[in-house]
Design a protein around this motif. Structure first.
Motif, short mmCIF file in Angstrom:
data_model
loop_
_atom_site.label_atom_id
_atom_site.label_comp_id
_atom_site.label_asym_id
_atom_site.label_seq_id
_atom_site.Cartn_x
_atom_site.Cartn_y
_atom_site.Cartn_z
N UNK A 69 0.79 -1.24 0.00
CA UNK A 69 0.00 0.00 0.00
C UNK A 69 0.81 1.27 0.00
N UNK A 70 2.13 1.18 -0.04
CA UNK A 70 2.95 2.37 -0.21
C UNK A 70 3.20 3.14 1.07
N UNK A 71 3.71 4.36 0.95
CA UNK A 71 4.16 5.15 2.10
C UNK A 71 3.07 5.39 3.14
N UNK A 72 3.54 5.64 4.36
CA UNK A 72 2.67 5.81 5.52
C UNK A 72 2.70 7.26 5.97
N UNK A 73 1.53 7.78 6.40
CA UNK A 73 1.51 9.14 6.94
C UNK A 73 1.21 9.20 8.43
N UNK A 74 0.57 8.16 9.00
CA UNK A 74 0.29 8.15 10.43
C UNK A 74 0.56 6.77 11.01
#
Length: 346
Positions: A185-190
């Motif tokens: 799912x790719x990069x994480x923000x939280x």
């Protein structure tokens, strides 16, 4: 045909003995030179298991003609050994967890780029049967787009607990769990996390939960535990058109522990019996899904090609930096009880 890559192994604990030495000894792409270990007991095991020499040091291995090395030692020693190997001009495979923190991971990757040497991380779980099956279902649109991804590495060994060599459950199991979530799912923000620590002298974390919010909106919920008496499904992935559920983890590790290898088993390597297949569920409708073959053997095939300049390394080391960044945030979240926001997870 390329000349076989002259490779050695550092460490002959559980990981080196089970996950690396058998694959290297059997793979035609390699000339497996031997193992760096000073333990008399492990030297005897090397001789018995794979009939290879042992070396006192990484320098001795390099002098014996090694071009590459696989590092399978306690987690805290990974980065110093990786840096030493790169300085000696060797290509490197490092077991997970690659590093105990993102800063040291980043510095090691930058050193590899400076020396122009291939560096990769042994994220073999990318080639697990359940994970490959999931990716096939997503590519075909069978369950639609991912909404929530749930993954577990849970066992019930409360007395033994997380081994100190692994650095604790978050970095040990978490390295695989987070890596797979990022691949999917790719990069994480939280990042939000909860951790339980053993009440003994080492105080290692033995039970963790990590919740990730990816930039694309997917939620990943990840569990790792040594004290879970009722393990949940290894994967439960909810899509817009259905949910894929697998109860049992891939069996390649168990096969290696019995002495089997991809070469000895041929096309049957990595196959899962029908009773362990996953299911696509839509309410009362349940459809069994034939498991894709697990293919841990592809990792070392790809690494040999990378050493010969014929392709990329099987796992980009910058992916390990991204994983370590998420794990750092999870540790901070569990300590402070707060959601941690990441501006850049790479």
């Amino acid at each position: 045909m390329d000349t076989p890559v002259r490779i050695g192994l550092i460490g002959y604990g559980f990981g080196g003995r089970v996950f690396h030495a058998p694959l290297l000894a059997a793979a035609p792409e390699y000339a497996f030179l031997g193992v760096v270990t000073t333990s008399p007991e492990r030297r005897a095991q090397v001789a018995q298991d794979v009939s290879r020499p042992t070396f006192d040091s990484l320098e001795d291995l390099a002098r014996a003609g090694a071009e590459a090395v696989a590092v399978s030692t306690p987690a805290a020693t990974h980065i110093p050994l990786v840096r030493q190997a790169l300085e000696l001009g060797l290509a490197v495979v490092c077991d997970k967890p690659f590093a105990l923190d993102a800063a040291s991971a980043r510095a090691a990757v930058e050193l590899a780029e400076k020396h122009g040497r291939p560096l990769t991380v042994y994220q073999n779980r990318r080639w697990d049967s359940d994970f490959l099956t999931l990716r096939t279902l997503l590519d075909s649109g069978e369950i639609g787009a991912v909404v929530r991804y749930e993954s577990r590495f849970e066992v019930f060994r409360p007395e033994a607990g997380a081994p100190a060599a692994g650095g604790g459950t978050l970095v040990d199991f978490g390295s695989h769990l987070v890596d797979q979530a990022l691949v999917l799912s790719g990069p994480v923000e939280r990042v939000y996390a909860e951790m339980h620590h053993r009440e003994d002298e080492d105080g290692l974390d033995d039970d963790v939960f990590v919740a990730l919010t990816h930039r694309n909106g997917v939620q990943s919920h990840l569990w790792g535990s040594w004290r879970q008496g009722a393990p949940g499904p290894s994967l439960r992935v909810t899509g817009t058109r259905g949910t894929f559920v697998v109860d049992h983890r891939d069996s390649q590790d168990r096969a290696l522990m019995t002495g089997a290898t991809p070469q000895s088993e041929g096309d049957s390597w990595g196959t899962e019996p029908e009773h362990l297949w996953g299911q696509v569920r839509r309410g009362d409708a349940v459809e069994p899904v034939a498991s894709a073959r697990g293919r841990w053997d592809l990792f070392y095939t790809a690494f040999a090609a990378a050493v010969r300049g014929r392709g990329p390394v099987p796992v980009d080391p910058w992916d390990a930096v991204a994983t370590a960044t998420v794990l750092d945030a999870a540790r901070s979240s569990a300590r402070d009880g707060q959601v941690v926001r990441l501006l850049d997870s790479a």
